[in-house]
Design an enzyme around this catalytic site. Structure first.
Site, PDB file in Angstrom:
ATOM      1  CG  HIS A  72      22.296  90.830  57.052  1.00 55.78           C
ATOM      2  ND1 HIS A  72      23.314  91.135  57.933  1.00 55.78           N
ATOM      3  CD2 HIS A  72      22.651  91.428  55.877  1.00 55.78           C
ATOM      4  CE1 HIS A  72      24.220  91.873  57.328  1.00 55.78           C
ATOM      5  NE2 HIS A  72      23.841  92.062  56.087  1.00 55.78           N
TER       6      HIS A  72
ATOM      7  NE  ARG B 228      20.970  93.127  50.457  1.00 53.54           N
ATOM      8  CZ  ARG B 228      20.047  92.842  51.369  1.00 53.54           C
ATOM      9  NH1 ARG B 228      18.911  93.549  51.401  1.00 53.54           N
ATOM     10  NH2 ARG B 228      20.227  91.868  52.241  1.00 53.54           N
TER      11      ARG B 228
ATOM     12  CE  LYS C  64      20.748  88.282  48.142  1.00 49.39           C
ATOM     13  NZ  LYS C  64      22.175  88.186  48.530  1.00 49.39           N
TER      14      LYS C  64
ATOM     15  CG  HIS D 128      27.999  95.873  49.473  1.00 42.37           C
ATOM     16  ND1 HIS D 128      26.638  95.728  49.296  1.00 42.37           N
ATOM     17  CD2 HIS D 128      28.352  94.939  50.392  1.00 42.37           C
ATOM     18  CE1 HIS D 128      26.197  94.749  50.052  1.00 42.37           C
ATOM     19  NE2 HIS D 128      27.218  94.256  50.738  1.00 42.37           N
TER      20      HIS D 128
ATOM     21  CE1 TYR E 231      29.205  94.944  57.856  1.00 45.03           C
ATOM     22  CE2 TYR E 231      27.357  93.618  58.626  1.00 45.03           C
ATOM     23  CZ  TYR E 231      27.967  94.358  57.636  1.00 45.03           C
ATOM     24  OH  TYR E 231      27.357  94.514  56.419  1.00 45.03           O
TER      25      TYR E 231
ATOM     26  NE  ARG F 170      23.864  95.444  52.866  1.00 43.37           N
ATOM     27  CZ  ARG F 170      22.634  95.309  53.366  1.00 43.37           C
ATOM     28  NH1 ARG F 170      21.846  96.361  53.421  1.00 43.37           N
ATOM     29  NH2 ARG F 170      22.214  94.144  53.811  1.00 43.37           N
TER      30      ARG F 170
END
Length: 332
Positions: free
Chosen positions: A285, A162, A187, A259, A294, A262
């Site tokens: 994630h 990220r 995150k 992003h 995706y 990514r």
């Protein structure tokens, strides 16, 4: 009787007690919440003609917050997703305020009842290998800034980190020995290690030999040795993208953000046959469901699936106009 705290006091306690001490929120979350309330205070002060330190809790009601969110979309041009993110920060504060100011429960409940805004979930954008190569070829290897930009873009598109993770990397987070990898605090304060490709290892080995401005420990620092800002990275990407568009015209039709790099890393893994559960671990994630986006965007994967199916028995045809007599009868 317990004194009713002022809005300023309550907001300070929300950040210092709720976010920092109780929830131990990440610096990224705190910065996002801080920006939300800076914008809210500026909007409220302008609308009510009050300085921020004179704004009372009762001034921040549901109609004002609704007007604030609409103003963000109209004048600042934010997306519905960003609007919902700002609303989430405000809701978090009012949930905290509900325990501190029960006398204002009616006002608080009306704010908490403000719905999130629905939006079209567009397919994600990503770059092809040719577009990535064109972008990476732009930064000059003759300057310190160019070598930094090249290393930053290469590591980002190869590892899928990220933006906040890339700018937060320290030199000590890079391991270039056996099993070369970078250590990432992602995150939700989740740690993960992402392996580096041979080319990334070579580029980082050379980059770590560069002189460090102001003895900085940041892996990709700015000219003053500090951490690159989000706007700084966006500027770097836009600058090199403008040049890359001249050699790769397809980039002109795409909106490329940090992003998107990514997303590009994730799509390359997916089209190489990597399972989505592994990609979720790679990207950090929260759940595999997040990685499903995706699958809907990979046209190459869908073409492989189509090739395995049995086609339907359709018959090609061509248009044959009616003769003059039939045309006359049809016109009656």
């Amino acid at each position: 009787m317990k004194a009713v705290p002022s809005f300023a006091t309550l907001l300070q306690r929300f950040f210092t007690e709720r976010l920092v001490q109780q929830r131990q929120a990440s610096p990224h979350t705190i910065c996002s919440y801080r920006d939300t309330f800076r914008l809210l205070l500026k909007f409220t002060g302008k609308r009510l003609r009050k300085p921020p330190d004179r704004i009372a809790f009762e001034d921040i009601d549901a109609p004002l917050i609704g007007a604030f969110l609409n103003d963000l979309q109209k004048n600042r041009g934010i997306t519905a997703r960003s609007r919902n993110s700002r609303l989430a920060a405000i809701r978090s504060f009012f949930n905290f305020a509900a325990f501190e100011m029960p006398s204002r429960s009616a006002q608080i409940q009306r704010v908490l009842a403000i719905p999130t805004k629905r939006y079209v979930r567009a397919q994600i954008g990503y770059l092809t290998r040719e577009e990535v190569d064109a972008l990476l070829a732009v930064p000059s290897q003759k300057t310190w800034a160019g070598r930094r930009d090249h290393a930053l873009l290469l590591v980002t598109v190869q590892t899928g980190v990220r933006l906040s993770e890339a700018t937060g990397l320290k030199r000590e987070d890079v391991n270039l020995g056996a099993g070369a990898h970078i250590s990432i605090l992602g995150k939700g304060r989740k740690e993960r290690r992402t392996p580096l490709a041979k080319q990334s290892v070579a580029v980082l080995k050379a980059w770590l030999q560069e002189p460090v401005p102001h003895n900085s420990d940041v892996l990709f620092p700015n000219a003053r040795g500090g951490r690159l800002s989000a706007d700084g990275v966006a500027y770097i990407l836009a600058k090199h993208l403008a040049v890359a568009c001249q050699t790769c015209p397809s980039l002109k039709r795409k909106r490329v953000t940090p992003h998107v790099l990514r997303h590009t890393a994730a799509m390359e893994l997916l089209e190489a046959g990597v399972d989505t559960s592994v990609i979720a671990l790679w990207l950090g994630h929260e759940s595999v469901e997040t990685t499903q986006i995706y699958l809907t965007s990979s046209l190459a994967l869908k073409e492989k699936i189509l090739a395995k199916t049995t086609p339907h028995a359709g018959r090609p045809g061509c248009f044959r106009p009616d003769g003059k007599l039939l045309s006359f009868l049809n016109s009656l």
